[in-house]
Write an enzyme that holds these catalytic residues in place. Structure first.
Site, PDB file in Angstrom:
ATOM      1  N   ARG A  91      52.432 -23.972  65.814  1.00 40.29           N
ATOM      2  CA  ARG A  91      52.211 -22.528  65.691  1.00 40.29           C
ATOM      3  C   ARG A  91      53.499 -21.729  65.788  1.00 40.29           C
ATOM      4  O   ARG A  91      53.519 -20.526  65.552  1.00 40.29           O
ATOM      5  CB  ARG A  91      51.251 -22.053  66.785  1.00 40.29           C
ATOM      6  CG  ARG A  91      49.833 -22.412  66.455  1.00 40.29           C
ATOM      7  CD  ARG A  91      48.906 -21.760  67.442  1.00 40.29           C
ATOM      8  NE  ARG A  91      47.552 -21.734  66.953  1.00 40.29           N
ATOM      9  CZ  ARG A  91      46.515 -21.389  67.706  1.00 40.29           C
ATOM     10  NH1 ARG A  91      46.693 -21.068  68.966  1.00 40.29           N
ATOM     11  NH2 ARG A  91      45.306 -21.368  67.194  1.00 40.29           N
ATOM     12  N   VAL A 128      59.356 -22.864  64.016  1.00 40.18           N
ATOM     13  CA  VAL A 128      59.842 -24.123  63.456  1.00 40.18           C
ATOM     14  C   VAL A 128      58.688 -25.044  63.036  1.00 40.18           C
ATOM     15  O   VAL A 128      58.642 -25.523  61.898  1.00 40.18           O
ATOM     16  CB  VAL A 128      60.744 -24.829  64.504  1.00 40.18           C
ATOM     17  CG1 VAL A 128      61.006 -26.265  64.125  1.00 40.18           C
ATOM     18  CG2 VAL A 128      62.050 -24.064  64.664  1.00 40.18           C
ATOM     19  N   TYR A 157      67.871 -24.600  79.671  1.00 38.27           N
ATOM     20  CA  TYR A 157      67.329 -25.015  78.369  1.00 38.27           C
ATOM     21  C   TYR A 157      68.207 -26.106  77.757  1.00 38.27           C
ATOM     22  O   TYR A 157      67.712 -27.131  77.260  1.00 38.27           O
ATOM     23  CB  TYR A 157      67.274 -23.785  77.455  1.00 38.27           C
ATOM     24  CG  TYR A 157      66.866 -24.060  76.034  1.00 38.27           C
ATOM     25  CD1 TYR A 157      65.523 -24.197  75.691  1.00 38.27           C
ATOM     26  CD2 TYR A 157      67.821 -24.170  75.026  1.00 38.27           C
ATOM     27  CE1 TYR A 157      65.149 -24.445  74.383  1.00 38.27           C
ATOM     28  CE2 TYR A 157      67.451 -24.415  73.715  1.00 38.27           C
ATOM     29  CZ  TYR A 157      66.113 -24.548  73.395  1.00 38.27           C
ATOM     30  OH  TYR A 157      65.761 -24.786  72.096  1.00 38.27           O
ATOM     31  N   LYS A 198      67.271 -29.948  76.642  1.00 38.02           N
ATOM     32  CA  LYS A 198      67.364 -30.358  75.231  1.00 38.02           C
ATOM     33  C   LYS A 198      68.374 -31.491  75.036  1.00 38.02           C
ATOM     34  O   LYS A 198      68.130 -32.417  74.256  1.00 38.02           O
ATOM     35  CB  LYS A 198      67.758 -29.155  74.364  1.00 38.02           C
ATOM     36  CG  LYS A 198      66.596 -28.223  74.081  1.00 38.02           C
ATOM     37  CD  LYS A 198      65.661 -28.872  73.089  1.00 38.02           C
ATOM     38  CE  LYS A 198      64.473 -28.010  72.740  1.00 38.02           C
ATOM     39  NZ  LYS A 198      63.547 -28.687  71.826  1.00 38.02           N
ATOM     40  N   HIS A 229      65.956 -12.450  68.745  1.00 42.08           N
ATOM     41  CA  HIS A 229      67.315 -12.612  68.235  1.00 42.08           C
ATOM     42  C   HIS A 229      67.619 -11.488  67.249  1.00 42.08           C
ATOM     43  O   HIS A 229      66.754 -10.700  66.889  1.00 42.08           O
ATOM     44  CB  HIS A 229      67.462 -13.991  67.589  1.00 42.08           C
ATOM     45  CG  HIS A 229      67.524 -15.093  68.594  1.00 42.08           C
ATOM     46  ND1 HIS A 229      68.685 -15.468  69.213  1.00 42.08           N
ATOM     47  CD2 HIS A 229      66.562 -15.858  69.135  1.00 42.08           C
ATOM     48  CE1 HIS A 229      68.443 -16.429  70.074  1.00 42.08           C
ATOM     49  NE2 HIS A 229      67.155 -16.696  70.054  1.00 42.08           N
ATOM     50  N   ASP A 243      78.452  -8.438  72.942  1.00 46.00           N
ATOM     51  CA  ASP A 243      78.671  -9.118  71.663  1.00 46.00           C
ATOM     52  C   ASP A 243      78.254 -10.582  71.738  1.00 46.00           C
ATOM     53  O   ASP A 243      77.954 -11.196  70.724  1.00 46.00           O
ATOM     54  CB  ASP A 243      80.176  -9.102  71.310  1.00 46.00           C
ATOM     55  CG  ASP A 243      80.539  -7.892  70.464  1.00 46.00           C
ATOM     56  OD1 ASP A 243      79.618  -7.255  69.897  1.00 46.00           O
ATOM     57  OD2 ASP A 243      81.736  -7.591  70.369  1.00 46.00           O
TER      58      ASP A 243
HETATM   59  P1  GDP Z   1      73.284 -15.061  70.072  1.00 45.99           P
HETATM   60  O1  GDP Z   1      73.529 -15.582  68.691  1.00 45.99           O
HETATM   61  O2  GDP Z   1      72.917 -16.129  71.046  1.00 45.99           O
HETATM   62  O3  GDP Z   1      74.424 -14.209  70.560  1.00 45.99           O
HETATM   63  O4  GDP Z   1      71.981 -14.156  70.046  1.00 45.99           O
HETATM   64  P2  GDP Z   1      71.464 -12.848  69.288  1.00 45.99           P
HETATM   65  O5  GDP Z   1      70.853 -13.235  67.978  1.00 45.99           O
HETATM   66  O6  GDP Z   1      70.550 -12.170  70.263  1.00 45.99           O
HETATM   67  O7  GDP Z   1      72.720 -11.884  69.031  1.00 45.99           O
HETATM   68  C1  GDP Z   1      73.673 -12.101  68.042  1.00 45.99           C
HETATM   69  C2  GDP Z   1      74.593 -10.893  67.895  1.00 45.99           C
HETATM   70  O8  GDP Z   1      73.883  -9.806  67.309  1.00 45.99           O
HETATM   71  C3  GDP Z   1      75.169 -10.357  69.221  1.00 45.99           C
HETATM   72  O9  GDP Z   1      76.504  -9.988  68.988  1.00 45.99           O
HETATM   73  C4  GDP Z   1      74.323  -9.099  69.447  1.00 45.99           C
HETATM   74  O10 GDP Z   1      74.994  -8.124  70.220  1.00 45.99           O
HETATM   75  C5  GDP Z   1      74.139  -8.616  68.025  1.00 45.99           C
HETATM   76  N1  GDP Z   1      73.026  -7.670  67.838  1.00 45.99           N
HETATM   77  C6  GDP Z   1      73.107  -6.490  67.174  1.00 45.99           C
HETATM   78  N2  GDP Z   1      71.956  -5.826  67.219  1.00 45.99           N
HETATM   79  C7  GDP Z   1      71.082  -6.628  67.894  1.00 45.99           C
HETATM   80  C8  GDP Z   1      69.709  -6.479  68.253  1.00 45.99           C
HETATM   81  O11 GDP Z   1      69.053  -5.485  67.975  1.00 45.99           O
HETATM   82  N3  GDP Z   1      69.135  -7.513  68.941  1.00 45.99           N
HETATM   83  C9  GDP Z   1      69.852  -8.656  69.266  1.00 45.99           C
HETATM   84  N4  GDP Z   1      69.226  -9.637  69.923  1.00 45.99           N
HETATM   85  N5  GDP Z   1      71.165  -8.787  68.962  1.00 45.99           N
HETATM   86  C10 GDP Z   1      71.774  -7.787  68.285  1.00 45.99           C
END
Ligand code: GDP
Length: 309
Positions: free
Chosen positions: A13, A16, A137, A141, A180, A270
């Protein structure tokens, strides 16, 4: 695998697992078994053994896991380590005891060392300290990957594993606090367009680089590995291509048709500046991704429009 092989997809569900089921069905596999969480609690050893004893699956895709974003991982580390270890211990051992022909275990590129050189090669696993926020996690894994390796080494079980990069697509998590970046941006731009807002907030500076893979491509790679790979080492699954968060946000903006401006909120983190895998091994085996980032965002946005309440 032949088209009548009995195939168990654990976690059907989720983002992936649901993609793996779609891929298998599209290729004509007819004997796929799935169990909801309610029907089969994978943390319950007895229940898992009974399931394997009764159903006798020949092939297993182990895509069931407790997953979440940075916030969830950081807040519930005990749950993340315990639940993931239990699921994989139970399924891998039952697969061994009940003579499963082949099993594919899924890791994630976020379990490589925090300071791994870029692009990340398969052999960088376990060469350095982990990212603190998802250590629980990652340890679970990594144990799963190692277990597949050691069951192969000691018993000759054909248990293989793979390491997918950042995924997105149908059945994603669109909750703005725990999701994400890609699903978050889809939702933010969509809502800004509907509400006729002037701006959309993007976290951080927009400079971090990330690699994204549409989940149906990942599923295709998983089925490909099941059909073509028997090695001991895990295989990275990605595109080998990276984009900045700013470029990503501009592409999502265009696809959705939002007319306003991006505003970068630099009070938000970031994260790591760059996270890219090398996919030489996968390319060498003969698999390449097919869905471009733009196309994938269009598909994911259409899914969001049709399914997200
Ligand atoms: P990461 O790949 O483990 O860092 O996880 P994320 O997918 O949550 O974030 C990736 C990048 O996207 C980071 O630099 C965040 O600051 C940026 N980012 C920009 N806008 C957003 C948002 O609305 N949500 C999240 N989760 N990340 C964001």
């Amino acid at each position: 695998m032949d088209l009548n092989s009995k195939i168990y997809v654990a976690g059907h569900r989720g983002l992936v697992g649901s993609a793996i089921v779609r891929n298998l069905q599209s290729k004509g596999y007819k004997n796929i078994i799935c169990k909801t969480h309610k029907e089969l609690d994978l943390t319950n050893q007895q229940a898992v053994r009974e399931f394997f004893e009764n159903e006798r699956p020949e092939y297993v895709f182990l895509a069931a896991a407790k997953v979440g974003g940075i916030n969830a991982n950081n807040t519930y580390p005990a749950d993340f380590i315990y639940i993931n270890l239990m699921i994989q211990n139970n399924v891998i051992k039952a697969a061994h005891d009940f003579n499963v022909k082949k099993l594919l275990f899924l890791g994630s590129t976020c379990i490589y060392p925090k300071m791994a050189p870029q692009p990340i090669k398969e052999e960088y696993l376990l060469t350095g300290a982990l990212e603190e926020t998802n250590e629980a996690y990652a340890i679970a894994k990594i144990s799963g990957l190692e277990m597949c390796k050691f069951f192969k080494r000691q018993y000759g079980d054909n248990f293989i594993s793979c390491m997918p990069t950042n995924l997105y697509g149908p059945n994603d998590n669109f909750d703005l606090k725990s999701s994400h970046v890609l699903p978050a941006l889809i939702r933010k731009f969509h809502e800004a367009k509907v509400n006729k807002n002037d701006t959309v907030e993007v976290w951080g500076t927009g400079t971090p680089l990330r690699e994204f893979l549409y989940v149906d491509d990942m599923a295709d790679a998983c089925v490909f590995l099941m059909e073509n790979y028997d090695g001991e080492q895990h295989v990275n699954i990605g595109t080998g291509e990276e984009v900045s968060i700013k470029e990503l946000a501009e592409t999502v903006k265009e696809v959705i048709g939002f007319e306003g401006e991006l505003v970068f909120n630099t009070d938000m983190p970031d994260g790591t500046p760059r996270k890219l895998t090398t996919v030489e091994k996968l390319h060498g085996l003969g698999w390449n991704h097919k869905i471009s980032l733009r196309e994938g965002i269009e598909l994911a946005y259409n899914w969001f429009l049709e399914n997200y309440k």
